[in-house]
Write a protein that holds these residues in place. Structure first.
Motif, PDB file in Angstrom:
ATOM      1  N   GLN A   1       0.833  -1.211   0.000  1.00 48.90           N
ATOM      2  CA  GLN A   1       0.000   0.000   0.000  1.00 48.90           C
ATOM      3  C   GLN A   1       0.865   1.258   0.000  1.00 48.90           C
ATOM      4  O   GLN A   1       0.587   2.233  -0.715  1.00 48.90           O
ATOM      5  N   ALA A   2       1.918   1.252   0.811  1.00 43.44           N
ATOM      6  CA  ALA A   2       2.810   2.409   0.887  1.00 43.44           C
ATOM      7  C   ALA A   2       3.510   2.650  -0.445  1.00 43.44           C
ATOM      8  O   ALA A   2       3.593   3.789  -0.932  1.00 43.44           O
ATOM      9  N   LEU A   3       4.010   1.578  -1.045  1.00 39.24           N
ATOM     10  CA  LEU A   3       4.665   1.708  -2.346  1.00 39.24           C
ATOM     11  C   LEU A   3       3.694   2.261  -3.384  1.00 39.24           C
ATOM     12  O   LEU A   3       4.047   3.147  -4.178  1.00 39.24           O
ATOM     13  N   GLY A   4       2.481   1.778  -3.352  1.00 36.65           N
ATOM     14  CA  GLY A   4       1.491   2.218  -4.327  1.00 36.65           C
ATOM     15  C   GLY A   4       1.148   3.684  -4.211  1.00 36.65           C
ATOM     16  O   GLY A   4       1.166   4.424  -5.205  1.00 36.65           O
ATOM     17  N   VAL A   5       0.850   4.134  -3.002  1.00 36.31           N
ATOM     18  CA  VAL A   5       0.425   5.528  -2.856  1.00 36.31           C
ATOM     19  C   VAL A   5       1.590   6.482  -3.080  1.00 36.31           C
ATOM     20  O   VAL A   5       1.422   7.578  -3.635  1.00 36.31           O
ATOM     21  N   ILE A   6       2.784   6.099  -2.686  1.00 34.58           N
ATOM     22  CA  ILE A   6       3.950   6.945  -2.942  1.00 34.58           C
ATOM     23  C   ILE A   6       4.203   7.064  -4.441  1.00 34.58           C
ATOM     24  O   ILE A   6       4.476   8.147  -4.964  1.00 34.58           O
ATOM     25  N   SER A   7       4.081   5.952  -5.148  1.00 33.13           N
ATOM     26  CA  SER A   7       4.362   5.941  -6.587  1.00 33.13           C
ATOM     27  C   SER A   7       3.396   6.827  -7.359  1.00 33.13           C
ATOM     28  O   SER A   7       3.805   7.663  -8.175  1.00 33.13           O
ATOM     29  N   VAL A   8       2.089   6.650  -7.115  1.00 37.01           N
ATOM     30  CA  VAL A   8       1.124   7.444  -7.884  1.00 37.01           C
ATOM     31  C   VAL A   8       1.152   8.908  -7.467  1.00 37.01           C
ATOM     32  O   VAL A   8       0.888   9.801  -8.284  1.00 37.01           O
ATOM     33  N   SER A   9       1.511   9.176  -6.205  1.00 35.52           N
ATOM     34  CA  SER A   9       1.593  10.567  -5.745  1.00 35.52           C
ATOM     35  C   SER A   9       2.769  11.291  -6.392  1.00 35.52           C
ATOM     36  O   SER A   9       2.646  12.447  -6.814  1.00 35.52           O
ATOM     37  N   ILE A  10       3.902  10.615  -6.466  1.00 33.26           N
ATOM     38  CA  ILE A  10       5.073  11.204  -7.129  1.00 33.26           C
ATOM     39  C   ILE A  10       4.771  11.450  -8.606  1.00 33.26           C
ATOM     40  O   ILE A  10       5.111  12.493  -9.167  1.00 33.26           O
ATOM     41  N   TRP A  11       4.116  10.482  -9.242  1.00 34.65           N
ATOM     42  CA  TRP A  11       3.734  10.648 -10.644  1.00 34.65           C
ATOM     43  C   TRP A  11       2.837  11.869 -10.833  1.00 34.65           C
ATOM     44  O   TRP A  11       3.074  12.708 -11.699  1.00 34.65           O
ATOM     45  N   ALA A  12       1.785  11.958 -10.017  1.00 35.30           N
ATOM     46  CA  ALA A  12       0.826  13.052 -10.160  1.00 35.30           C
ATOM     47  C   ALA A  12       1.476  14.402  -9.885  1.00 35.30           C
ATOM     48  O   ALA A  12       1.258  15.375 -10.623  1.00 35.30           O
ATOM     49  N   PHE A  13       2.265  14.468  -8.812  1.00 42.26           N
ATOM     50  CA  PHE A  13       2.942  15.719  -8.478  1.00 42.26           C
ATOM     51  C   PHE A  13       3.914  16.113  -9.592  1.00 42.26           C
ATOM     52  O   PHE A  13       3.927  17.255 -10.055  1.00 42.26           O
ATOM     53  N   GLY A  14       4.722  15.167 -10.040  1.00 39.77           N
ATOM     54  CA  GLY A  14       5.755  15.481 -11.024  1.00 39.77           C
ATOM     55  C   GLY A  14       5.190  15.898 -12.360  1.00 39.77           C
ATOM     56  O   GLY A  14       5.632  16.897 -12.948  1.00 39.77           O
ATOM     57  N   ILE A  15       4.208  15.160 -12.875  1.00 42.65           N
ATOM     58  CA  ILE A  15       3.674  15.477 -14.200  1.00 42.65           C
ATOM     59  C   ILE A  15       2.885  16.771 -14.166  1.00 42.65           C
ATOM     60  O   ILE A  15       2.881  17.548 -15.139  1.00 42.65           O
ATOM     61  N   THR A  16       2.217  17.061 -13.043  1.00 40.71           N
ATOM     62  CA  THR A  16       1.478  18.319 -12.928  1.00 40.71           C
ATOM     63  C   THR A  16       2.429  19.496 -12.810  1.00 40.71           C
ATOM     64  O   THR A  16       2.215  20.548 -13.425  1.00 40.71           O
ATOM     65  N   TYR A  17       3.490  19.322 -12.028  1.00 44.15           N
ATOM     66  CA  TYR A  17       4.478  20.403 -11.900  1.00 44.15           C
ATOM     67  C   TYR A  17       5.086  20.722 -13.263  1.00 44.15           C
ATOM     68  O   TYR A  17       5.254  21.887 -13.628  1.00 44.15           O
ATOM     69  N   LEU A  18       5.393  19.673 -14.031  1.00 44.59           N
ATOM     70  CA  LEU A  18       5.956  19.882 -15.363  1.00 44.59           C
ATOM     71  C   LEU A  18       4.963  20.577 -16.282  1.00 44.59           C
ATOM     72  O   LEU A  18       5.309  21.528 -16.996  1.00 44.59           O
ATOM     73  N   ALA A  19       3.711  20.108 -16.277  1.00 43.65           N
ATOM     74  CA  ALA A  19       2.692  20.689 -17.144  1.00 43.65           C
ATOM     75  C   ALA A  19       2.449  22.152 -16.803  1.00 43.65           C
ATOM     76  O   ALA A  19       2.379  23.017 -17.703  1.00 43.65           O
ATOM     77  N   PHE A  20       2.327  22.473 -15.517  1.00 49.23           N
ATOM     78  CA  PHE A  20       2.091  23.861 -15.119  1.00 49.23           C
ATOM     79  C   PHE A  20       3.299  24.737 -15.452  1.00 49.23           C
ATOM     80  O   PHE A  20       3.140  25.898 -15.854  1.00 49.23           O
ATOM     81  N   SER A  21       4.486  24.202 -15.288  1.00 49.50           N
ATOM     82  CA  SER A  21       5.685  24.987 -15.603  1.00 49.50           C
ATOM     83  C   SER A  21       5.753  25.287 -17.099  1.00 49.50           C
ATOM     84  O   SER A  21       6.085  26.423 -17.504  1.00 49.50           O
ATOM     85  N   LEU A  22       5.430  24.301 -17.936  1.00 48.74           N
ATOM     86  CA  LEU A  22       5.431  24.527 -19.381  1.00 48.74           C
ATOM     87  C   LEU A  22       4.339  25.502 -19.795  1.00 48.74           C
ATOM     88  O   LEU A  22       4.562  26.388 -20.640  1.00 48.74           O
ATOM     89  N   LEU A  23       3.172  25.373 -19.207  1.00 49.96           N
ATOM     90  CA  LEU A  23       2.084  26.297 -19.524  1.00 49.96           C
ATOM     91  C   LEU A  23       2.414  27.714 -19.051  1.00 49.96           C
ATOM     92  O   LEU A  23       2.084  28.700 -19.722  1.00 49.96           O
ATOM     93  N   LYS A  24       3.075  27.799 -17.907  1.00 50.51           N
ATOM     94  CA  LYS A  24       3.476  29.110 -17.397  1.00 50.51           C
ATOM     95  C   LYS A  24       4.471  29.783 -18.326  1.00 50.51           C
ATOM     96  O   LYS A  24       4.410  31.006 -18.562  1.00 50.51           O
ATOM     97  N   ALA A  25       5.387  29.004 -18.889  1.00 48.44           N
ATOM     98  CA  ALA A  25       6.424  29.556 -19.758  1.00 48.44           C
ATOM     99  C   ALA A  25       5.896  29.885 -21.151  1.00 48.44           C
ATOM    100  O   ALA A  25       6.535  30.652 -21.881  1.00 48.44           O
ATOM    101  N   THR A  26       4.757  29.341 -21.514  1.00 49.10           N
ATOM    102  CA  THR A  26       4.230  29.554 -22.864  1.00 49.10           C
ATOM    103  C   THR A  26       2.991  30.452 -22.839  1.00 49.10           C
ATOM    104  O   THR A  26       3.052  31.624 -23.204  1.00 49.10           O
ATOM    105  N   MET A  27       1.874  29.931 -22.389  1.00 46.30           N
ATOM    106  CA  MET A  27       0.618  30.678 -22.400  1.00 46.30           C
ATOM    107  C   MET A  27       0.453  31.608 -21.201  1.00 46.30           C
ATOM    108  O   MET A  27      -0.264  32.599 -21.261  1.00 46.30           O
ATOM    109  N   GLY A  28       1.127  31.239 -20.108  1.00 41.56           N
ATOM    110  CA  GLY A  28       0.854  31.923 -18.850  1.00 41.56           C
ATOM    111  C   GLY A  28      -0.291  31.219 -18.142  1.00 41.56           C
ATOM    112  O   GLY A  28      -1.235  30.734 -18.775  1.00 41.56           O
ATOM    113  N   ILE A  29      -0.204  31.125 -16.826  1.00 41.15           N
ATOM    114  CA  ILE A  29      -1.224  30.386 -16.076  1.00 41.15           C
ATOM    115  C   ILE A  29      -2.021  31.272 -15.129  1.00 41.15           C
ATOM    116  O   ILE A  29      -3.042  30.841 -14.594  1.00 41.15           O
TER     117      ILE A  29
END
Length: 440
Positions: free
Chosen positions: A358-386
């Motif tokens: 359970q710990a491995l699972g929740v840590i894995s999906v949380s890191i995925w969600a945090f990382g991909i969202t941080y990347l997406a928001f950073s790219l959108l901020k640098a291009t369109m503005g957020i």
């Protein structure tokens, strides 16, 4: 026409799943009211539009791409590779209900993930950029995590992770994605002072917030029991019971804990306590007993209060408490399965194996969600503005993003209801407030 038992059972299951899908989709009304009530009047229409965007652009994204990535034919345990636009090979999905019924139920879940994030970014994010992110969330970010846990051959599924209705796949993913979003977006103007102290930006209508909470609680009876995918499954009554007990325990704890901590019962924490209890029980609702469900909800009700305070201290401005409710509450619920599951839980003689998975699972999906969202928001901020401009934020997103105010017949001011005054709260902090209300 002769109908055999198999056909009758399939018909009952199909009706059950479609009914539960409708309940889950109705939860979007709960998110809309909850989030609109928790924020200021000048932005309340904008947040409802964002939730509506989840149900439109988000649903189309899940249909076109997301469902295929989540439930398509397994590729290395990481994502699905078929079923895009609900076409192609989906024979591996062996269910008693038609694929369209299953899709509608799963699409409603995808909407929930996006709407968790919408509350966290309220009052300062550009509407146009939010449309793009919602599409990315439901077509890519959520489905990948969902495949790991629920997809045929997903790597966490193979390890035996238990996440019955989505404390990890939905709530932890949405909550930790929210944290990444607000970190890139930044806090609302006026929320924090230079010395780090916190200003209260008051909710404009707590009655709306409570209405939204009741709707969400009601919809959870589709969310959790519906995940059985069968109206003939006798466990749906047990699932409904544990769901309800965790919500009640979380709400009660939110009341009692804030009475002890602040001297008064905090309505917002009562709401978030109940919602945290619901987010927490969602993983183990079928696996734990009633007493365990109440304990899980009680712990969630305490954690959400402490978490809201913590995220304010680190200046992660979340107007509705989405990170605390869904990120912290959902994560606790996933771990709680490893403790309280009647079959395999540590406290029931099962050892630490399930807890580690359970710990491995929740840590894995949380890191995925945090990382991909941080990347997406950073790219959108640098291009369109957020983020909207400071002036637009002060005037309100309803007017600047949509050309209309939510309460146009009740407001006065120099710009279609946008005026400026100062409100003094109990803490003595004077805050600039817009959308001055005139009672007629």
């Amino acid at each position: 026409m002769d109908i055999g038992f198999k056909e009758l059972a399939s018909g009952i299951d199909t009706v059950w799943v479609l009914l539960c899908a409708a309940l889950v989709l109705f939860m979007e009304a709960g998110f809309a009211f909850l989030e609109a009530g928790f924020i200021r009047a000048k932005n309340s229409l904008n947040i409802v539009m964002k939730v509506f965007t989840d149900c439109t652009f988000g649903m189309l994204g899940f249909w076109a791409i997301g469902f295929g990535l989540m439930y398509g034919a397994n590729v290395f345990g990481l994502f699905g590779g078929s079923g895009f636009f609900l076409t192609g090979n989906l024979q591996h999905i062996d269910l008693s209900i038609p694929i369209p019924a299953f899709w509608i139920f799963q699409a409603a879940f995808a909407m929930v993930v996006a709407s968790i994030i919408s509350g966290a970014v309220a009052e300062r994010m550009k509407f146009s950029t939010y449309i793009i992110f919602t599409f990315l969330c439901t077509s890519f970010m959520y489905p990948i995590a969902g495949h790991w846990i629920w997809g045929d051959g997903g790597w966490l599924s193979k390890l035996g992770m238990i996440d019955f209705a989505g404390s990890a796949a939905v709530h932890a993913v949405g909550g930790w994605a929210s944290l990444a979003a607000v970190m890139v977006l930044g806090p609302r103007t006026g929320k924090y002072n230079a010395d780090g102290s916190v200003n209260v930006l008051p909710a404009h209508n707590m009655h709306l917030a409570f209405l939204g909470t009741f709707i969400l609680w009601f919809g959870w009876f589709g969310f959790n029991p519906g995940s059985s995918l069968s109206g003939l499954n006798a466990s749906i009554a047990h699932i409904a019971l544990t769901t309800n007990l965790a919500a009640a325990a979380g709400g009660a704890t939110g009341i009692l804990f804030t009475m002890r901590r602040y001297g008064k019962a905090d309505p917002s924490m009562a709401i978030n306590g109940a919602l945290a209890g619901l987010a927490a029980i969602t993983a183990g609702t079928a696996a734990v007993g009633p007493v365990s469900a109440a304990i899980i909800g009680t712990v969630a009700g305490i954690l959400v209060v402490l978490a809201v305070e913590f995220f304010d201290r680190i200046k992660a401005d979340d107007p509705v408490g989405a990170i605390a409710v869904h990120g912290v509450g959902g994560s606790w619920g996933v771990l709680a399965v490893g403790l309280f599951a009647r079959d395999g839980g540590l406290l029931f003689g099962g050892g630490v194996q399930q807890l580690m998975v359970q710990a491995l699972g929740v840590i894995s999906v949380s890191i995925w969600a945090f990382g991909i969202t941080y990347l997406a928001f950073s790219l959108l901020k640098a291009t369109m503005g957020i983020r909207v401009t400071r002036q637009e934020e002060i005037e309100g997103l309803d007017l600047n993003e949509h050309g209309i105010t939510a309460y146009s017949d009740l407001v006065t001011g120099t710009l279609k209801g946008v005026g400026h005054s100062t409100v003094h709260h109990q803490d003595g902090v004077g805050l600039p407030v817009t959308n001055t209300i005139t009672v007629r």
